[in-house]
Design a protein around this motif. Structure first.
Motif: not given
Length: 202
Positions: A84-93, A135-138
């Motif tokens: 989940r942390k990696i997912d959050a980092l990808m979306h932020y980048v 949207d929706h972190n997709e």
């Protein structure tokens, strides 16, 4: 070599379902010939290359975790948290790739391209570098797109852009996002109907 007609381009655009949703798009004119697949890959911004590689690693890790039957619950929870942390980092980048000076809003999107609102008319046949932020972190995708029509709308112009170069994994991502959004819209409509039916008659 004959260029495809506008009718053929529209048929290509209609190959995929479009869902009406407003999301951010960055659009920048591309002043060169359409590159081949290798040339397109060289154009990909580093952030999109990196997140694609991380996403592939994440998917491999998830499949490996699913295959391990006797994993300790604490260890499984820890590894899922890292995912989940990696997912959050990808979306932020990827979100940091959204340039306000190049931003437009979609009318609809799907696996073949987007329809979006423009303030001024644009030339049919013009190529663009396009970044679509779902949207929706997709996720987000980078593509080269061709403007295939531009018509007067209620507020400005409504343009249709056909993906001419896009990675297949990214196309799949856009297709999944459009189907997820359609499902969300249908659910909201069903809930609204139920709420309306439950209202007491006045």
């Amino acid at each position: 070599m004959l260029q495809p007609s506008s009718t053929q381009r529209l048929e290509e655009f209609n190959d995929y379902f479009q869902v009406e949703q407003t999301v951010s798009v960055n659009l920048q004119p591309f002043h060169a010939d359409l590159p081949d697949e290798d040339g397109f890959y060289q154009l990909l911004p580093d952030a999109f290359k990196m997140t694609s590689e991380l996403s592939a690693l994440n998917s491999s890790s998830s499949r490996a975790l699913t295959a391990i039957k006797d994993l300790q619950p604490e260890l499984l929870s820890y590894l899922q948290l890292q995912t989940r942390k990696i997912d959050a980092l990808m979306h932020y980048v990827l979100r940091n790739q959204d340039d306000a000076s190049l931003r437009f809003r979609t009318f609809s999107f799907g696996g073949s391209g987007v329809r979006l609102h423009l303030d001024q008319p644009a030339e049919v046949g013009q190529l663009y570098e396009l970044k679509l932020f779902l949207d929706h972190n997709e996720g987000a995708v980078f593509a080269l797109a061709e403007l295939i029509d531009c018509e007067v709308a209620e507020h400005g112009y409504l343009a249709r852009l056909l993906f001419r170069r896009i990675r297949e994994d990214d196309r799949d991502l856009v297709v999944r996002a459009s189907l997820h959004e359609q499902s969300r819209q249908l659910k909201r409509k069903a809930e609204a109907r139920q709420a309306q039916q439950s209202q007491p008659d006045s």
